[in-house]
Motif scaffolding. Structure first.
Motif, PDB file in Angstrom:
ATOM      1  N   UNK A 178       0.847  -1.230  -0.206  1.00 59.09           N
ATOM      2  CA  UNK A 178      -0.026   0.073  -0.160  1.00 59.09           C
ATOM      3  C   UNK A 178       0.719   1.302   0.029  1.00 59.09           C
ATOM      4  N   UNK A 179       0.691   2.212  -0.905  1.00 60.17           N
ATOM      5  CA  UNK A 179       1.492   3.349  -0.995  1.00 60.17           C
ATOM      6  C   UNK A 179       0.765   4.260   0.180  1.00 60.17           C
ATOM      7  N   UNK A 180       1.789   5.461   0.244  1.00 55.32           N
ATOM      8  CA  UNK A 180       1.324   6.255   1.598  1.00 55.32           C
ATOM      9  C   UNK A 180       0.104   7.078   1.222  1.00 55.32           C
ATOM     10  N   UNK A 181      -0.175   7.496  -0.054  1.00 55.53           N
ATOM     11  CA  UNK A 181      -1.545   8.173  -0.356  1.00 55.53           C
ATOM     12  C   UNK A 181      -2.661   7.498  -0.046  1.00 55.53           C
ATOM     13  N   UNK A 182      -2.535   5.935  -0.484  1.00 53.33           N
ATOM     14  CA  UNK A 182      -3.756   5.202  -0.242  1.00 53.33           C
ATOM     15  C   UNK A 182      -4.146   4.976   1.027  1.00 53.33           C
ATOM     16  N   UNK A 183      -2.880   4.618   2.031  1.00 48.83           N
ATOM     17  CA  UNK A 183      -3.071   4.404   3.345  1.00 48.83           C
ATOM     18  C   UNK A 183      -3.601   5.700   4.003  1.00 48.83           C
ATOM     19  N   UNK A 184      -3.219   6.999   3.923  1.00 56.56           N
ATOM     20  CA  UNK A 184      -3.743   8.099   4.407  1.00 56.56           C
ATOM     21  C   UNK A 184      -5.114   8.230   4.043  1.00 56.56           C
ATOM     22  N   UNK A 185      -5.576   7.880   2.837  1.00 55.31           N
ATOM     23  CA  UNK A 185      -6.751   8.196   2.270  1.00 55.31           C
ATOM     24  C   UNK A 185      -7.790   7.062   3.132  1.00 55.31           C
ATOM     25  N   UNK A 186      -7.350   5.909   3.317  1.00 50.78           N
ATOM     26  CA  UNK A 186      -8.108   4.998   4.070  1.00 50.78           C
ATOM     27  C   UNK A 186      -8.161   5.359   5.563  1.00 50.78           C
ATOM     28  N   UNK A 187      -7.143   5.726   5.822  1.00 50.93           N
ATOM     29  CA  UNK A 187      -7.253   6.403   7.501  1.00 50.93           C
ATOM     30  C   UNK A 187      -8.240   7.561   7.726  1.00 50.93           C
ATOM     31  N   UNK A 188      -8.343   8.511   6.704  1.00 54.56           N
ATOM     32  CA  UNK A 188      -9.144   9.345   6.792  1.00 54.56           C
ATOM     33  C   UNK A 188     -10.451   8.950   6.665  1.00 54.56           C
TER      34      UNK A 188
END
Length: 285
Positions: A1-11
């Motif tokens: 999982x790339x950082x942008x995907x991870x941040x989107x999911x957390x948000x």
């Protein structure tokens, strides 16, 4: 999982603690973001130069269709998600040499077609248009989501003497689960997103999670089936191919490859040659 995907999911998961509805709405918008497009390689560009090209309106967008040969003895080549019709470049020469007319397309939001987003039903409708134009297919060769779209078309009256399913995405839920898994979405967000997909993407369809499966109502698919799938396909697990082979029984033959993945399988000589032999066998039967 790339950082942008991870941040989107957390948000999205954080928003769901306050408002599951709002998180579901945001997840749906992320799901409907414009699709990245596959760019043609050198071999594909050369193939495009030799194709008879046409355009057709599908679901409010303009799809592109391709034909090589005279149009007689048509063989449909059905591409998958984030792909394009020329992904079958290694199949076209052999089909032409054997006297077939390969027919392919760029579905809406893919290749040179217009649009930013689409659904598997738009894929199906392009196939139905090509069947109306060229008549019954000698064979249908589908890859990934193109297999699912082909099955939907075959159930709607499109006819083919043979069917080849390569790296199939056989369960519609696989697309949903893959998206939710990438973002690590909480159960409540998944439920909200699932409802929006049913109500907004397919408002006229019922029971999409079951009816869009390649194994639903197998008795409606009468053509012999050849199934290719790689053991380590990370996009669509080999279990989907095994399930199809199990459901169709003696009607389907399953070939498991090793080390080819989801896309490189389309350039493997064994897969290409096996497909050509299987298609030609319809003339012998």
């Amino acid at each position: 999982m790339n950082q942008a995907t991870a941040l989107t999911g957390r948000a999205l998961n954080a928003v769901s603690l306050v408002s599951p509805w709002l998180a579901g709405e945001a997840a749906y918008r992320v799901f409907r973001l414009p699709l990245p497009r596959a760019r043609p390689g050198d071999g594909e560009r050369a193939l495009l130069e030799r194709a008879h090209t046409a355009r057709v309106r599908i679901d409010g967008e303009t799809a592109v269709t391709y034909r090589w040969g005279s149009g007689e003895r048509p063989v449909l080549l059905a591409h998958g998600w984030q792909s394009r019709g020329t992904c079958f470049e290694h199949f076209v020469p052999g089909l032409l040499e054997a006297g077939y007319s390969p027919v392919a397309y760029d579905a809406p939001a893919h290749g040179d077609a217009t649009g930013a987003t689409t659904t598997v039903l738009a894929f199906r409708d392009v196939i139905r248009h090509l069947a109306d134009e060229y008549g019954d297919f000698e064979a249908v060769v589908g890859h990934s989501v193109g297999v699912m779209a082909s099955v939907l078309a075959l159930r709607c009256g499109v006819r083919a003497r043979r069917f080849v399913a390569i790296s199939q995405v056989g369960e519609f839920s696989h697309l949903f689960d893959g998206f939710c898994g990438q973002l690590a979405l909480r159960r409540r967000v998944r439920e909200e997103l699932r409802g929006r997909m049913e109500q907004r993407l397919f408002p006229q369809e019922r029971d999409i999670w079951r009816r869009f499966s390649t194994t639903y109502e197998p008795e409606r698919i009468t053509a012999p089936i050849l199934v290719f799938h790689d053991e380590r396909d990370r996009v669509a697990g080999v279990g989907q191919a095994r399930r199809m082979a199990e459901v169709f029984g003696g009607q389907a033959r399953l070939v498991i490859t090793e080390g080819l993945g989801h896309r490189r399988i389309l350039s493997d000589p064994t897969v290409v040659e096996g497909t050509l032999r299987f298609v030609a066998a319809a003339q012998e039967g």
